[in-house]
Design a protein around this motif. Structure first.
Motif, short mmCIF file in Angstrom:
data_model
loop_
_atom_site.label_atom_id
_atom_site.label_comp_id
_atom_site.label_asym_id
_atom_site.label_seq_id
_atom_site.Cartn_x
_atom_site.Cartn_y
_atom_site.Cartn_z
N THR A 190 -0.10 2.45 0.71
CA THR A 190 1.30 2.18 1.11
C THR A 190 1.98 1.13 0.31
O THR A 190 1.33 0.54 -0.70
CB THR A 190 1.25 1.06 2.53
N GLY A 228 4.17 -3.19 3.14
CA GLY A 228 2.92 -3.92 3.73
C GLY A 228 2.80 -5.51 3.96
O GLY A 228 2.46 -5.78 5.04
N GLU A 262 4.90 -6.21 6.68
CA GLU A 262 3.99 -6.24 7.99
C GLU A 262 2.95 -7.02 8.14
O GLU A 262 2.23 -6.81 9.05
CB GLU A 262 3.75 -4.58 8.15
N ALA A 307 0.29 -7.18 6.00
CA ALA A 307 -0.91 -7.08 5.03
C ALA A 307 -1.05 -7.91 4.07
O ALA A 307 -0.20 -8.79 3.69
CB ALA A 307 -0.76 -5.55 4.65
N ILE A 308 -2.50 -7.87 3.76
CA ILE A 308 -2.87 -9.19 2.59
C ILE A 308 -3.10 -8.52 1.27
O ILE A 308 -2.88 -9.06 0.39
CB ILE A 308 -4.08 -9.69 3.42
N TYR A 309 -3.57 -7.34 1.19
CA TYR A 309 -3.96 -6.59 0.03
C TYR A 309 -4.79 -7.91 -0.85
O TYR A 309 -4.25 -8.09 -1.67
CB TYR A 309 -3.02 -6.24 -0.87
N SER A 312 -3.92 -0.40 -1.17
CA SER A 312 -4.76 -0.52 0.03
C SER A 312 -5.56 -1.88 -0.06
O SER A 312 -5.37 -2.62 -1.02
CB SER A 312 -5.64 0.59 0.39
N GLU A 313 -6.59 -1.90 0.81
CA GLU A 313 -7.44 -3.19 0.68
C GLU A 313 -8.20 -3.10 -0.61
O GLU A 313 -8.79 -4.20 -1.11
CB GLU A 313 -8.33 -3.03 1.93
#
Lengths: 403, 403
Positions: free
Chosen positions: A121, A126, A129, A131-133, A242-243
């Motif tokens: 993403t 991200g 929203e 997200a941490i990554y 992504s992660e």
């Protein structure tokens, strides 16, 4: 450099994009392909061609000869497609795991066909929203150190660097940056978008002689310093993640400029995403800001010690000088970028999305005050944690003090 | 970029130089012409073709594909002839009275045919013989302001400047400067020529960590700052003058670099000529040093106010910042140039010509100590008279203090 009437250029459609993918044998001959135009930028068409049954896909990106949001009245060089694909190939030499693979380019049609990253993403989205990554700043720190060091005199020697720089003559896109990042936000320009309640602060900014003077110096340094091949627009909208994975896309602004500019853009946009969050969920993003510098500096140092063409590089203290100079450049450019995201043309979407007007205005004015300090007092910044401390002070409406 | 076996290049002779002058119709068809090869450099043939009865002449300069003093074993790009003639044409746009007129160029043969300046003398030689050239620093200050400002972003705008810079891709000659001015004099390199009695001081210089560090920073700035089209080798051997007239020749090192480099070279070589003189006859030369900066700054300011493409140029204090930065760059580069003239490969002939060994060694060590201060403490210099004061202190074997 813009397209001319007799050029063979024409824009792709979803149908001709599929035909191109077939012609390049990127899928099995009998594959059922579907295509969707997914570009959300102003400057390009982006076709996502997939074979749903096989779970395979490619991206076909085509530069438009004008700025889409404004229309055909604002022509823009198609050369930028060549810049982008050339830059991606160069960056892949130094940091292949952090850029999409390029399969094919056609400079006449301003087309680049590249790896499908749709399992990732866009980081800006991200982060908005929540997200941490967790690996984002480590990856970006490594990406920047490897591409910036790798394309510098230190790694290449001056002759090869000067040769490479000739390929990245990109004056039209540099001009966009010079205007929209460095100039217009500091003056009362018609392109600025200033939210009503922020107008008094904006007018204070436009009367701020010290800010204008230091902003001019940063702009000048941006224009004349052919230090390394920059991405040139490394905000969080130019990063897929992504992660576990991180890829930098869209280097159409690539040119030889000061290393601190790429670093500053990443820091500024991460700070803006942090501002947009509630206080307790900011910490991971602020950790990205300090970590990206720490990783950059460590990786840059390792590369410096491993392969350095500069006979004077071993001078005691010289690497420290270089790192401090790059850091302070990055601080200043982070300030320029934050300022334009608050009062220039292109704003930070996560901040604009905040519906509580008081909170939104507080964030914007805090960000503008932090931006001013980063620009004017950049020589007072010596360590990355000072950036975080300055953000906290700005957020508390306190004057920014440097211990 | 060097000549290849199948190129059509061949060196001129005195006979073919005359044929060329006739073919170009530079003289009457029936004129009796004589020709003398007068080049005293290492890199070029220089033919002086004259019609003695008419008192007319032209200069035909041809680049050699190798360094003459070393022989055919050291090839060197013929491109430098194109650089020189192109640079002379550009400089003539801004300062026509201070450069020779170019009549003809042939890039295949690396030939430039230009105005005969034999009524003037080389300033380095004249200064060694006691000449004053009362207008020298005024003319050179104007020449530098007009050419450096005229080819900068300020005058041209960034797009046109970036375009022009592409024409002056001159990596081989830049490399000569990078090595022989910036690198070798600061390390114990085999190319250095260190007079026996100066060896202890040279070894002290090569162990001087602070000098190495600041020298490295100056070199870096030279390599990456595409600020203006420089002459690139503006020592007093590149200037022809009389009491009333001044012309700058030989810009084969032309490239886009930091403005302070041209200024620093002129200052350094004038200081060296001052050192070579007895104390009471130095004053005119020291006045040239302060005057060249004053004239440069005044002319630069006038041009800045007259035509400036930079929308932020009016920021209060910004012009002062720019002038101070250019001045301190010039101070540092003056130091680099003086150092290489004392312990590098190419020395100052007027100092070498001093037969009294003690005096010669005193001058060289004073010059080296001044050079060190200019490099290391360049940020302490704010006004041109400080340079003169520093020279006097160095000459008296006193530590250089900045009030």
């Amino acid at each position: 450099m813009t397209t001319t009437a007799d050029s063979i250029y024409e824009p792709l459609t979803e149908e001709t994009a599929i035909q191109l993918a077939r012609r390049l044998n990127l899928f099995d001959a009998e594959a059922d392909l579907v295509c969707r135009e997914i570009g959300d930028g102003n400057l390009n068409l982006v076709f996502h061609v997939t074979e749903p049954t096989a779970g395979k896909g490619v991206i076909i990106k085509q530069a438009l000869p004008y700025v889409r949001i404004i229309g055909e009245g604002w022509p823009l060089t198609l050369e930028r497609a060549r810049m982008e694909s050339e830059a991606l190939r160069i960056f892949a030499r130094y940091a292949p795991e952090y850029v999409p693979e390029v399969y094919y380019t056609d400079n006449d049609y301003a087309i680049t066909v590249m790896e499908d990253l749709s399992h990732l993403t866009i980081v800006r989205t991200g982060l908005a929203e929540g997200a941490i990554y967790p690996l984002l700043s480590t990856h970006i720190g490594q990406y920047m150190a490897r591409t910036l060091y790798g394309t510098s005199d230190y790694a290449l020697g001056a002759e090869a660097r000067r040769e490479l720089a000739l390929q990245f003559h990109n004056p039209e896109l540099c001009k966009i940056t010079e205007n929209f990042v460095f100039t217009y936000p500091l003056i009362d320009h018609e392109s600025n978008v200033v939210e009503e309640g922020l107008r008094p602060l904006a007018e204070q900014i436009w009367r701020d002689a010290q800010l204008l003077r230091e902003g001019a110096r940063l702009k000048r340094h941006f224009m004349i310093s052919a230090e390394a091949l920059l991405h040139g627009d490394l905000h969080t909208g130019s990063i897929f993640a992504s992660e576990t994975e991180t890829r930098v896309i869209d280097p159409e602004f690539a040119f030889y400029g000061p290393m601190g500019y790429d670093i500053g853009l990443f820091i500024a946009n991460t700070l803006l995403s942090a501002f947009a969050r509630s206080e307790h969920s900011r910490e991971e993003l602020l950790a990205h800001v300090t970590n990206v510098w720490d990783v950059f500096a460590a990786e840059f140092t390792a590369l410096w010690q491993e392969n350095n063409q500069e006979p004077l590089a071993d001078a005691a203290g010289y690497l420290d000088d270089e790192l401090l100079r790059i850091f302070q450049d990055a601080i200043g450019y982070a300030g320029s970028e934050m300022m334009r995201r608050v009062i220039g043309l292109a704003h930070a979407r996560d901040i604009e999305a905040i519906s509580d007007k008081d909170r939104r205005l507080h964030i914007k004015s805090s960000a503008a005050l932090l931006a001013r300090d980063l620009i004017v007092n950049r020589s007072h910044y010596k360590r990355a944690p000072q950036i975080v401390e300055a953000l906290r002070q700005a957020d508390r409406n306190e004057p920014i003090l440097h211990s």
